[in-house]
Design a protein around this motif. Structure first.
Motif, PDB file in Angstrom:
ATOM      1  N   UNK A   1       0.814  -1.213   0.000  1.00  0.00           N
ATOM      2  CA  UNK A   1       0.000   0.000   0.000  1.00  0.00           C
ATOM      3  C   UNK A   1       0.839   1.251   0.000  1.00  0.00           C
ATOM      4  N   UNK A   2       1.992   1.176  -0.656  1.00  0.00           N
ATOM      5  CA  UNK A   2       2.904   2.312  -0.645  1.00  0.00           C
ATOM      6  C   UNK A   2       2.296   3.541  -1.308  1.00  0.00           C
ATOM      7  N   UNK A   3       1.410   3.319  -2.264  1.00  0.00           N
ATOM      8  CA  UNK A   3       0.777   4.458  -2.931  1.00  0.00           C
ATOM      9  C   UNK A   3      -0.080   5.269  -1.964  1.00  0.00           C
ATOM     10  N   UNK A   4      -0.682   4.597  -0.965  1.00  0.00           N
ATOM     11  CA  UNK A   4      -1.476   5.320   0.030  1.00  0.00           C
ATOM     12  C   UNK A   4      -0.592   6.238   0.857  1.00  0.00           C
ATOM     13  N   UNK A   5       0.524   5.708   1.350  1.00  0.00           N
ATOM     14  CA  UNK A   5       1.420   6.515   2.176  1.00  0.00           C
ATOM     15  C   UNK A   5       2.042   7.648   1.360  1.00  0.00           C
ATOM     16  N   UNK A   6       2.283   7.375   0.102  1.00  0.00           N
ATOM     17  CA  UNK A   6       2.812   8.404  -0.790  1.00  0.00           C
ATOM     18  C   UNK A   6       1.749   9.462  -1.072  1.00  0.00           C
ATOM     19  N   UNK A   7       0.501   9.002  -1.228  1.00  0.00           N
ATOM     20  CA  UNK A   7      -0.582   9.926  -1.556  1.00  0.00           C
ATOM     21  C   UNK A   7      -1.047  10.771  -0.391  1.00  0.00           C
ATOM     22  N   UNK A   8      -0.850  10.298   0.840  1.00  0.00           N
ATOM     23  CA  UNK A   8      -1.264  11.092   2.001  1.00  0.00           C
ATOM     24  C   UNK A   8      -0.528  12.424   2.023  1.00  0.00           C
ATOM     25  N   UNK A   9       0.765  12.386   1.753  1.00  0.00           N
ATOM     26  CA  UNK A   9       1.526  13.634   1.694  1.00  0.00           C
ATOM     27  C   UNK A   9       1.022  14.549   0.593  1.00  0.00           C
TER      28      UNK A   9
ATOM     29  N   UNK B   1       4.366  21.884  -0.215  1.00  0.00           N
ATOM     30  CA  UNK B   1       5.126  20.662  -0.507  1.00  0.00           C
ATOM     31  C   UNK B   1       5.970  20.215   0.685  1.00  0.00           C
ATOM     32  N   UNK B   2       6.791  21.089   1.294  1.00  0.00           N
ATOM     33  CA  UNK B   2       7.535  20.622   2.479  1.00  0.00           C
ATOM     34  C   UNK B   2       6.627  20.285   3.657  1.00  0.00           C
ATOM     35  N   UNK B   3       5.539  21.063   3.840  1.00  0.00           N
ATOM     36  CA  UNK B   3       4.609  20.747   4.927  1.00  0.00           C
ATOM     37  C   UNK B   3       3.930  19.406   4.669  1.00  0.00           C
ATOM     38  N   UNK B   4       3.538  19.173   3.413  1.00  0.00           N
ATOM     39  CA  UNK B   4       2.917  17.901   3.068  1.00  0.00           C
ATOM     40  C   UNK B   4       3.864  16.728   3.236  1.00  0.00           C
ATOM     41  N   UNK B   5       5.138  16.945   2.941  1.00  0.00           N
ATOM     42  CA  UNK B   5       6.127  15.876   3.107  1.00  0.00           C
ATOM     43  C   UNK B   5       6.278  15.488   4.570  1.00  0.00           C
ATOM     44  N   UNK B   6       6.434  16.498   5.424  1.00  0.00           N
ATOM     45  CA  UNK B   6       6.606  16.228   6.856  1.00  0.00           C
ATOM     46  C   UNK B   6       5.301  15.725   7.477  1.00  0.00           C
ATOM     47  N   UNK B   7       4.196  16.407   7.150  1.00  0.00           N
ATOM     48  CA  UNK B   7       2.910  15.999   7.707  1.00  0.00           C
ATOM     49  C   UNK B   7       2.480  14.624   7.234  1.00  0.00           C
ATOM     50  N   UNK B   8       2.708  14.329   5.951  1.00  0.00           N
ATOM     51  CA  UNK B   8       2.370  13.008   5.440  1.00  0.00           C
ATOM     52  C   UNK B   8       3.192  11.918   6.093  1.00  0.00           C
ATOM     53  N   UNK B   9       4.485  12.195   6.298  1.00  0.00           N
ATOM     54  CA  UNK B   9       5.329  11.218   6.982  1.00  0.00           C
ATOM     55  C   UNK B   9       4.878  10.968   8.409  1.00  0.00           C
ATOM     56  N   UNK B  10       4.456  12.041   9.099  1.00  0.00           N
ATOM     57  CA  UNK B  10       3.986  11.888  10.479  1.00  0.00           C
ATOM     58  C   UNK B  10       2.685  11.082  10.528  1.00  0.00           C
TER      59      UNK B  10
END
Length: 215
Positions: free
Chosen positions: A82-90, A109-118
């Motif tokens: 389900x890597x596409x889900x984790x990638x898409x959350x960001x 983009x940077x906020x989405x990267x950090x927030x998606x990772x969290x």
């Protein structure tokens, strides 16, 4: 030499590539030249791309980032379906900030990267102890659940997604941004796997219980 001896004594493979790179210009060019050719080639190729191939280039870069993130998990023995889900959350975090709050892409983009990772970390915390087929099946179910939730509630634009997002001021910004992101992720991942942390990740793949016992 003393530091290297300590690394060998601890059973960690000492890497001499950095030592060779600093020994002379000849060895430095020998190490850097093969890496510089594709980077310089891509930088000079981008201005000659047509709009169609520019979109292809951006899509290829996005999927390359997805593949690198999947490769990092598989290096630790975690098969994520389900890597596409984790990638898409960001992506949804960044898109929502732009769509609902009007923030520019340079911030989303940077906020989405950090927030998606969290957010992905929170989602995966309960299943991190699973291994093999069990971890793979859970990660397969998660995107299916999320897609059904989006279809039923029509949140985040429903099945049509978010529309009217603000693009970059120039299409070339998107191209160079995705190129830099792929290069940083690629060489960063390679550097990580060649470090002590990379050896730990490989050890988790081989025998996670032994790594936990070793501290």
């Amino acid at each position: 030499m003393e530091k290297r001896k300590e690394r060998i004594d601890r059973g960690i493979k000492a890497r001499s590539e950095d030592i060779f790179a600093l020994s002379s210009w000849r060895e430095m060019l020998y190490l850097l030249f093969p890496r510089a050719i594709p980077i310089v080639g891509l930088l000079f190729l981008v201005p000659f791309l047509t709009p169609y191939w520019r979109e292809i280039f951006i899509s290829t870069g996005v999927y390359a980032l997805l593949a690198i993130s999947w490769d990092m998990l598989i290096s630790a023995g975690l098969v994520s379906l389900g890597q596409s889900l984790f990638f898409g959350i960001g992506s949804y975090v960044a898109g929502s900030l732009n769509h609902y709050y009007g923030l520019p892409p340079i911030l989303t983009i940077p906020i989405g990267t950090i927030g998606g990772g969290a957010l992905c970390t929170i989602v995966l915390l309960p299943v991190l102890r699973l291994r093999g087929i069990y971890f793979a099946m859970v990660t397969l179910v998660l995107p299916l659940m999320f897609s059904r939730l989006v279809e039923a509630t029509r949140i985040l634009g429903g099945t049509e997604g978010l529309t009217g997002l603000t693009p970059f001021s120039s299409p070339w910004v998107s191209v160079y941004l995705i190129e830099i992101a792929v290069l940083v992720a690629l060489f960063g991942f390679r550097r990580l796997m060649g470090s002590d942390w990379g050896l730990i990740i490989k050890g988790i793949n081989d025998n996670d219980r032994a790594v936990m016992s070793a501290g």
